[in-house]
Write a protein that holds these residues in place. Sequence first.
Motif, PDB file in Angstrom:
ATOM      1  N   GLY A  81      -8.378   0.121 -16.314  1.00 38.62           N
ATOM      2  CA  GLY A  81      -8.400   1.550 -16.616  1.00 38.62           C
ATOM      3  C   GLY A  81      -7.083   2.180 -16.225  1.00 38.62           C
ATOM      4  N   PRO A  82      -6.882   3.444 -16.584  1.00 42.22           N
ATOM      5  CA  PRO A  82      -5.599   4.110 -16.302  1.00 42.22           C
ATOM      6  C   PRO A  82      -5.541   4.697 -14.890  1.00 42.22           C
ATOM      7  CG  PRO A  82      -6.985   5.532 -17.628  1.00 42.22           C
ATOM      8  CD  PRO A  82      -7.755   4.267 -17.415  1.00 42.22           C
ATOM      9  N   TRP A  83      -5.345   3.874 -13.896  1.00 37.51           N
ATOM     10  CA  TRP A  83      -5.145   4.333 -12.522  1.00 37.51           C
ATOM     11  C   TRP A  83      -4.268   3.341 -11.784  1.00 37.51           C
ATOM     12  CZ3 TRP A  83     -10.297   3.758 -14.288  1.00 37.51           C
ATOM     13  CH2 TRP A  83     -10.865   2.525 -14.032  1.00 37.51           C
ATOM     14  N   GLU A  84      -3.838   3.732 -10.605  1.00 34.23           N
ATOM     15  CA  GLU A  84      -2.965   2.882  -9.783  1.00 34.23           C
ATOM     16  C   GLU A  84      -3.795   2.235  -8.687  1.00 34.23           C
ATOM     17  OE1 GLU A  84       0.300   5.188  -8.352  1.00 34.23           O
ATOM     18  OE2 GLU A  84       0.877   5.829 -10.361  1.00 34.23           O
ATOM     19  N   PHE A  85      -3.619   0.935  -8.514  1.00 31.98           N
ATOM     20  CA  PHE A  85      -4.377   0.169  -7.541  1.00 31.98           C
ATOM     21  C   PHE A  85      -3.510  -0.992  -7.073  1.00 31.98           C
ATOM     22  CE2 PHE A  85      -7.667  -3.327  -7.032  1.00 31.98           C
ATOM     23  CZ  PHE A  85      -8.070  -2.917  -5.774  1.00 31.98           C
ATOM     24  N   LYS A  86      -3.228  -1.065  -5.756  1.00 32.87           N
ATOM     25  CA  LYS A  86      -2.353  -2.128  -5.250  1.00 32.87           C
ATOM     26  C   LYS A  86      -2.575  -2.348  -3.754  1.00 32.87           C
ATOM     27  CE  LYS A  86       1.432   1.037  -4.324  1.00 32.87           C
ATOM     28  NZ  LYS A  86       2.793   1.404  -4.552  1.00 32.87           N
ATOM     29  N   PRO A  87      -2.292  -3.560  -3.271  1.00 34.88           N
ATOM     30  CA  PRO A  87      -2.356  -3.807  -1.828  1.00 34.88           C
ATOM     31  C   PRO A  87      -1.081  -3.313  -1.161  1.00 34.88           C
ATOM     32  CG  PRO A  87      -1.799  -5.830  -2.976  1.00 34.88           C
ATOM     33  CD  PRO A  87      -2.018  -4.782  -4.025  1.00 34.88           C
ATOM     34  N   GLU A  88      -1.180  -2.982   0.132  1.00 38.06           N
ATOM     35  CA  GLU A  88       0.006  -2.531   0.855  1.00 38.06           C
ATOM     36  C   GLU A  88       1.017  -3.664   1.041  1.00 38.06           C
ATOM     37  OE1 GLU A  88      -0.534  -1.387   4.940  1.00 38.06           O
ATOM     38  OE2 GLU A  88      -1.642  -3.203   5.421  1.00 38.06           O
ATOM     39  N   ARG A  89       0.540  -4.901   1.036  1.00 37.29           N
ATOM     40  CA  ARG A  89       1.414  -6.075   1.145  1.00 37.29           C
ATOM     41  C   ARG A  89       0.876  -7.158   0.232  1.00 37.29           C
ATOM     42  NH1 ARG A  89       0.510  -7.976   7.251  1.00 37.29           N
ATOM     43  NH2 ARG A  89       1.791  -6.161   7.516  1.00 37.29           N
ATOM     44  N   ARG A  90       1.769  -8.038  -0.168  1.00 41.48           N
ATOM     45  CA  ARG A  90       1.389  -9.088  -1.118  1.00 41.48           C
ATOM     46  C   ARG A  90       0.821 -10.331  -0.441  1.00 41.48           C
ATOM     47  NH1 ARG A  90       0.135  -7.060  -5.735  1.00 41.48           N
ATOM     48  NH2 ARG A  90       1.628  -5.510  -6.356  1.00 41.48           N
ATOM     49  N   SER A  91       1.169 -10.568   0.832  1.00 37.71           N
ATOM     50  CA  SER A  91       0.630 -11.745   1.519  1.00 37.71           C
ATOM     51  C   SER A  91       0.632 -11.511   3.026  1.00 37.71           C
ATOM     52  CB  SER A  91       1.432 -12.998   1.168  1.00 37.71           C
ATOM     53  OG  SER A  91       2.738 -12.906   1.698  1.00 37.71           O
ATOM     54  N   LEU A  92      -0.135 -12.352   3.713  1.00 41.42           N
ATOM     55  CA  LEU A  92      -0.283 -12.261   5.157  1.00 41.42           C
ATOM     56  C   LEU A  92      -0.620 -13.651   5.666  1.00 41.42           C
ATOM     57  CD1 LEU A  92      -0.636 -10.280   7.638  1.00 41.42           C
ATOM     58  CD2 LEU A  92      -3.046 -10.187   7.023  1.00 41.42           C
ATOM     59  N   GLN A  93      -0.031 -14.028   6.796  1.00 43.20           N
ATOM     60  CA  GLN A  93      -0.342 -15.323   7.391  1.00 43.20           C
ATOM     61  C   GLN A  93      -1.281 -15.111   8.567  1.00 43.20           C
ATOM     62  OE1 GLN A  93       3.293 -17.514   8.148  1.00 43.20           O
ATOM     63  NE2 GLN A  93       3.204 -18.311   6.061  1.00 43.20           N
ATOM     64  N   VAL A  94      -2.396 -15.846   8.563  1.00 42.18           N
ATOM     65  CA  VAL A  94      -3.406 -15.714   9.614  1.00 42.18           C
ATOM     66  C   VAL A  94      -3.858 -17.094  10.067  1.00 42.18           C
ATOM     67  CG1 VAL A  94      -4.258 -13.489   8.785  1.00 42.18           C
ATOM     68  CG2 VAL A  94      -5.321 -15.577   7.968  1.00 42.18           C
ATOM     69  N   HIS A  95      -4.420 -17.132  11.277  1.00 42.61           N
ATOM     70  CA  HIS A  95      -5.042 -18.343  11.793  1.00 42.61           C
ATOM     71  C   HIS A  95      -6.536 -18.265  11.490  1.00 42.61           C
ATOM     72  CE1 HIS A  95      -1.433 -19.463  13.931  1.00 42.61           C
ATOM     73  NE2 HIS A  95      -1.410 -18.302  14.559  1.00 42.61           N
ATOM     74  N   PRO A  96      -7.180 -19.372  11.147  1.00 39.86           N
ATOM     75  CA  PRO A  96      -8.632 -19.341  10.975  1.00 39.86           C
ATOM     76  C   PRO A  96      -9.307 -18.823  12.252  1.00 39.86           C
ATOM     77  CG  PRO A  96      -7.745 -21.388  10.130  1.00 39.86           C
ATOM     78  CD  PRO A  96      -6.623 -20.687  10.832  1.00 39.86           C
ATOM     79  N   GLY A  97     -10.285 -17.932  12.066  1.00 38.19           N
ATOM     80  CA  GLY A  97     -10.985 -17.325  13.198  1.00 38.19           C
ATOM     81  C   GLY A  97     -10.361 -16.036  13.677  1.00 38.19           C
ATOM     82  N   GLU A  98      -9.173 -15.696  13.189  1.00 39.62           N
ATOM     83  CA  GLU A  98      -8.464 -14.493  13.617  1.00 39.62           C
ATOM     84  C   GLU A  98      -8.840 -13.311  12.712  1.00 39.62           C
ATOM     85  OE1 GLU A  98      -3.797 -13.192  14.274  1.00 39.62           O
ATOM     86  OE2 GLU A  98      -4.260 -14.886  12.980  1.00 39.62           O
ATOM     87  N   LEU A  99      -9.095 -12.149  13.315  1.00 39.52           N
ATOM     88  CA  LEU A  99      -9.404 -10.941  12.555  1.00 39.52           C
ATOM     89  C   LEU A  99      -8.119 -10.366  11.975  1.00 39.52           C
ATOM     90  CD1 LEU A  99     -11.346  -8.670  11.668  1.00 39.52           C
ATOM     91  CD2 LEU A  99     -10.884  -7.569  13.858  1.00 39.52           C
ATOM     92  N   ALA A 100      -8.133 -10.086  10.674  1.00 41.23           N
ATOM     93  CA  ALA A 100      -6.960  -9.516  10.008  1.00 41.23           C
ATOM     94  C   ALA A 100      -7.411  -8.349   9.133  1.00 41.23           C
ATOM     95  CB  ALA A 100      -6.257 -10.573   9.167  1.00 41.23           C
ATOM     96  N   THR A 101      -6.507  -7.394   8.918  1.00 44.20           N
ATOM     97  CA  THR A 101      -6.810  -6.232   8.089  1.00 44.20           C
ATOM     98  C   THR A 101      -5.634  -5.947   7.174  1.00 44.20           C
ATOM     99  OG1 THR A 101      -8.154  -5.271   9.862  1.00 44.20           O
ATOM    100  CG2 THR A 101      -7.450  -3.784   8.116  1.00 44.20           C
ATOM    101  N   VAL A 102      -5.949  -5.628   5.927  1.00 48.54           N
ATOM    102  CA  VAL A 102      -4.924  -5.211   4.976  1.00 48.54           C
ATOM    103  C   VAL A 102      -5.461  -3.975   4.260  1.00 48.54           C
ATOM    104  CG1 VAL A 102      -5.733  -6.657   3.070  1.00 48.54           C
ATOM    105  CG2 VAL A 102      -3.344  -6.007   3.180  1.00 48.54           C
TER     106      VAL A 102
END
Length: 196
Positions: free
Chosen positions: A80-101
């Motif tokens: 549809g005609p709107w803007e939608f994007k993540p603040e960053r394209r990638s993130l490195q995390v360890h399994p079990g670690e809490l992450a937020t984007v």
Amino acid sequence: MAVHRDNLRMVGKLAVVAVGMFAFGYALIPIYKHVCEALGINVLAVSERQVPGNSSAVPANTQVDTSRTITVEFDANARGPWEFKPERRSLQVHPGELATVMYEFQNVQNHRMAAQAIPSYAPRNAAPHFNKLECFCFNQYVLEPGERKEWPVAFVIDPKLPKDVTTITLSYTFFEVGGKTPPAPVASVVTGKEQS
């Protein structure tokens, strides 16, 4: 004289009751703390516990697998005609670690809109191991014309993720609910007559 003696006895009984009530009120604080700790219902009592050896130490999260690093790629598709994007394209995390984007969204249409996002994962075998604790994809949202929002995705990758998976792509498709978004293009089938 008998009345005077009865009055003194009554005053004595009342004094004992008053002292008993004061003692019970004074003892109520430690009793409350012990009962709450025993039942596990007082959050403050749990946080006040001392860690042996170091009162300022916070227990480490033993569920985080620091021997592995997973690259999580974020993708956003708008139907549809709107803007939608993540603040960053990638993130490195360890399994079990809490992450937020954070994901950014803006309704660039001139009318109010209800919308929702649908997630997908690549590779597919990573999907059961990608645990979202908070996600805008859980709900539908109504945005006014020109309204801009930011929404978080909080996630934990299960340490049981297969060892051969080192990159996970989290992709969202954001679409208008009840809108007149055109359907996705369908591949046309070429018949034998058209080929000749």
